[in-house]
Design a protein around this motif. Structure first.
Motif, PDB file in Angstrom:
ATOM      1  N   UNK A 476       0.863  -1.208   0.054  1.00  0.00           N
ATOM      2  CA  UNK A 476       0.058   0.339  -0.152  1.00  0.00           C
ATOM      3  C   UNK A 476       0.786   1.588  -0.144  1.00  0.00           C
ATOM      4  N   UNK A 477       2.062   1.360   0.203  1.00  0.00           N
ATOM      5  CA  UNK A 477       2.857   2.327   0.408  1.00  0.00           C
ATOM      6  C   UNK A 477       4.313   1.882   0.203  1.00  0.00           C
ATOM      7  N   UNK A 478       5.481   2.427   0.205  1.00  0.00           N
ATOM      8  CA  UNK A 478       6.992   2.242   0.002  1.00  0.00           C
ATOM      9  C   UNK A 478       7.442   1.380   1.681  1.00  0.00           C
ATOM     10  N   UNK A 497      16.201 -10.708  -0.992  1.00  0.00           N
ATOM     11  CA  UNK A 497      16.163  -9.512   0.115  1.00  0.00           C
ATOM     12  C   UNK A 497      16.118  -7.946  -1.212  1.00  0.00           C
ATOM     13  N   UNK A 498      14.648  -7.507  -1.539  1.00  0.00           N
ATOM     14  CA  UNK A 498      14.887  -6.432  -2.928  1.00  0.00           C
ATOM     15  C   UNK A 498      14.930  -5.497  -2.203  1.00  0.00           C
ATOM     16  N   UNK A 499      14.688  -4.863  -0.750  1.00  0.00           N
ATOM     17  CA  UNK A 499      15.155  -3.959  -0.249  1.00  0.00           C
ATOM     18  C   UNK A 499      13.798  -3.195  -0.571  1.00  0.00           C
ATOM     19  N   UNK A 500      13.725  -1.267  -0.263  1.00  0.00           N
ATOM     20  CA  UNK A 500      13.136  -0.660  -1.075  1.00  0.00           C
ATOM     21  C   UNK A 500      12.407  -0.962  -1.781  1.00  0.00           C
ATOM     22  N   UNK A 501      11.371  -1.245  -1.762  1.00  0.00           N
ATOM     23  CA  UNK A 501      10.834  -1.201  -2.826  1.00  0.00           C
ATOM     24  C   UNK A 501       8.930  -0.292  -3.044  1.00  0.00           C
ATOM     25  N   UNK A 502       8.941   0.199  -4.102  1.00  0.00           N
ATOM     26  CA  UNK A 502       7.893   1.470  -4.109  1.00  0.00           C
ATOM     27  C   UNK A 502       6.123   0.741  -3.922  1.00  0.00           C
ATOM     28  N   UNK A 503       5.437   1.363  -3.949  1.00  0.00           N
ATOM     29  CA  UNK A 503       4.104   0.858  -3.871  1.00  0.00           C
ATOM     30  C   UNK A 503       3.762   0.711  -5.025  1.00  0.00           C
ATOM     31  N   UNK A 528       7.653  -6.605   5.555  1.00  0.00           N
ATOM     32  CA  UNK A 528       7.247  -5.601   4.951  1.00  0.00           C
ATOM     33  C   UNK A 528       7.608  -4.709   6.005  1.00  0.00           C
ATOM     34  N   UNK A 529       8.702  -3.694   6.377  1.00  0.00           N
ATOM     35  CA  UNK A 529       8.717  -3.285   7.559  1.00  0.00           C
ATOM     36  C   UNK A 529       8.709  -3.863   8.613  1.00  0.00           C
ATOM     37  N   UNK A 530       7.693  -3.701   9.262  1.00  0.00           N
ATOM     38  CA  UNK A 530       7.348  -4.312  10.740  1.00  0.00           C
ATOM     39  C   UNK A 530       6.663  -5.430  10.547  1.00  0.00           C
ATOM     40  N   UNK A 531       5.933  -5.308   9.778  1.00  0.00           N
ATOM     41  CA  UNK A 531       4.761  -6.711   9.341  1.00  0.00           C
ATOM     42  C   UNK A 531       5.351  -7.920   8.709  1.00  0.00           C
ATOM     43  N   UNK A 532       5.386  -8.868   9.188  1.00  0.00           N
ATOM     44  CA  UNK A 532       4.884  -9.782   8.312  1.00  0.00           C
ATOM     45  C   UNK A 532       3.625 -10.657   8.417  1.00  0.00           C
ATOM     46  N   UNK A 533       4.098 -11.535   7.008  1.00  0.00           N
ATOM     47  CA  UNK A 533       2.655 -12.206   6.452  1.00  0.00           C
ATOM     48  C   UNK A 533       3.041 -13.236   6.082  1.00  0.00           C
ATOM     49  N   UNK A 534       2.493 -14.486   6.158  1.00  0.00           N
ATOM     50  CA  UNK A 534       3.156 -16.122   5.777  1.00  0.00           C
ATOM     51  C   UNK A 534       2.118 -17.014   5.166  1.00  0.00           C
TER      52      UNK A 534
END
Length: 541
Positions: A476-478, A497-503, A528-534
């Protein structure tokens, strides 16, 4: 009365098109059932994962009345509302539309001067007389879709007919309660679903099914008795046996809640006579045992199949009405022995009703509006709500017009029964719907500000032509991003490890050739930042 505006495939007379419609409906349910590995909580072996903190909305989402339970009763196939709740106020018109399948007026179970129930619903009469039953008439949605699987998705998701949404209305609610469900499941199952595995009711925004979902009561009994779904002994002594053992091990590993289910099943006892050979009663008996055994689960869904009554409706629908009536009667009698009857709300739903006019096969074709039935002493009074079905003014397809949007019922149940904050209910439902007066209410939860909430990224998997999978995610955001794939034992086999990615939408490919992995089940984790999904994915070589 003839009408040429039926959706092609919705009627028996459409021949192969109707058969194809049913084939697609059944096939999609079957394919969803194959996703059992992603359908329940799983522990990722020795994977070094860190549990996320509670959702910012957790305090608002959690109900104050923690002992309240919701039981959804899915009437699969499209229940005929006019032969369930019969319009006595316009009986002659009803009888004229249904010359061979009408129910004799003298046989009806009277509810009011205007309405009577199917005679096979006689076992519900005491609940009506004890102020423990409500009927909401003319329930549906705008632009009714007459396809089984499409309308099922609409009712499951709580979306409109123009929106393709594979998440479920209760899944979105649970997804905010347990945002890291796969890696950090709660100690008790948030929901239990028996049968009807083609429904999306409990899928969150990432299409993770936040429910222990089984095909039938026997599977749930196996989990409760054995702590696993599949037997790992007596496997063939060959390569096939090894593969079968692997897949069974994976499936068994998903049942994180086996111990809790087993304990509740053993602690809870059925203390009512459930009728033999009644498929709904069998499911409700299991649900009652888990509730009385203090499993702690707040949501259940059971399924009664067979409501697609294109032919021989009097016999087929009558049998289903008896199953419903006998099952509900035994269920609440059982709950009452444990002091639970006022804490459990049950609600029927179906993908659509049937046409007002019978067809040439002594049945009814796919229709639109139909009644929803609610049960439980917490309703504090029996009554028929909603607008009366108008048998003289149909929609362009010749079907009953709806007056109550089914999402009004969902929103009311969330806010007034499950005690979810009003603003959160509107967010879960995607918009605000007028609430109904169903006889129960919650102590109002203090309003919360959800305007600053950070949207969660979406993620999903698609198979590739070479046996691998593409992992998709939408930001939803970078943000800083990393992705890993693990075996079921927690061994990391891929790392990006793509690093910083745009929205926007991004993807990576997990290839058996590139990553040199065998066929089997794997799990991915996206940071994604401090969020994790699996989620889960498969490799087929």
């Amino acid at each position: 009365m003839k009408n040429n505006n039926k959706r092609y495939g919705s009627a028996l007379e459409h021949g192969k098109a109707h058969q194809k419609d049913h084939s697609n409906w059944s096939r999609r349910g079957f394919l969803r059932n194959l996703g059992l590995i992603g359908g329940t909580s799983m522990l990722l072996g020795k994977m070094p994962v860190n549990a996320l903190g509670a959702s910012p909305l957790s305090s608002a989402l959690r109900g104050l009345n923690n002992d309240r339970v919701l039981v959804l009763i899915r009437l699969k196939g499209g229940n005929d509302g006019l032969n369930t709740i019969v319009p006595i106020y316009d009986y002659d018109r009803y009888a004229n539309l249904r010359r061979t399948i009408r129910l004799p007026e003298n046989d009806l179970v009277r509810l009011t001067d205007d309405f009577g129930m199917h005679p096979n619903l006689i076992d519900l009469q005491p609940m009506w007389e004890e102020d423990s039953m409500k009927v909401i008439n003319s329930v549906g949605y705008p632009d009714q879709n007459l396809s089984h699987f499409r309308s099922t998705d609409i009712w499951s998701s709580g979306s409109d007919s123009e929106t393709l949404d594979s998440s479920g209305w209760l899944g979105r609610y649970l997804g905010d309660l347990y945002p890291n469900y796969l890696e950090n499941p709660p100690s008790i199952p948030p929901a239990v679903q028996i049968g009807g595995l083609g429904s999306n009711v409990f899928k969150d925004l990432n299409l993770v099914n936040i429910a222990v979902s089984v095909a039938d009561t026997q599977q749930l009994e196996d989990i409760a008795e054995n702590g696993q779904l599949y037997d790992l002994n007596n496997l063939p002594d060959c390569t096939y046996g090894e593969q079968l053992g692997f897949m069974r091990t994976v499936a068994n590993s998903t049942f994180f809640y086996a111990e809790a289910i087993s304990e509740a099943s053993n602690n809870g006892q059925n203390e009512a006579d459930y009728p033999m050979g009644n498929p709904l009663a069998n499911q409700l008996a299991t649900v009652a045992r888990l509730i009385k055994g203090n499993l702690g689960t707040k949501m259940y869904m059971v399924t009664l199949d067979g409501f697609d009554t294109h032919a021989n409706q009097l016999n087929n629908h009558g049998r289903l009405m008896r199953y419903l009536s006998e099952g509900i009667k035994a269920f609440y009698k059982d709950l009452d022995t444990g002091g639970w009857s006022d804490k459990v709300l049950s609600m029927t739903f179906s993908e659509f009703g049937r046409r007002p006019e019978q067809n040439a096969s002594n049945g009814t074709d796919h229709g639109a509006a139909a009644p929803v039935l609610l049960f439980g002493s917490a309703l504090n009074g029996s009554e028929v709500q909603g607008e009366n079905p108008d048998l003289r003014n149909f929609d362009l397809a010749g079907n009953l017009k709806f007056a109550t949007d089914f999402r009004q019922i969902y929103a009311t149940v969330l806010e007034e029964w499950l005690c979810v904050n009003s603003a959160v209910v509107n967010e879960v439902m995607g918009q605000s719907f007028d609430r109904l007066a169903l006889g129960f209410e919650c102590n109002k939860i203090t309003a919360v500000d959800i305007t600053g909430r950070i949207p969660r990224p979406a993620h999903w998997v698609t198979p590739t032509a070479f046996g691998g999978s593409e992992i998709h995610y939408r930001l939803p955001e970078g943000a800083e991003v990393s992705i890993q794939v693990f075996t079921i034992l927690g061994q990391r086999v891929a790392d990006w490890q793509p690093g910083k990615q745009v929205a926007g939408e991004h993807q990576v490919e997990f290839s058996p050739a590139t990553h040199r992995v065998p066929s089997g089940q794997y799990f991915y984790r996206i940071q994604v930042g401090k969020q994790q999904m699996s989620g889960g994915l498969q490799v087929v070589r």
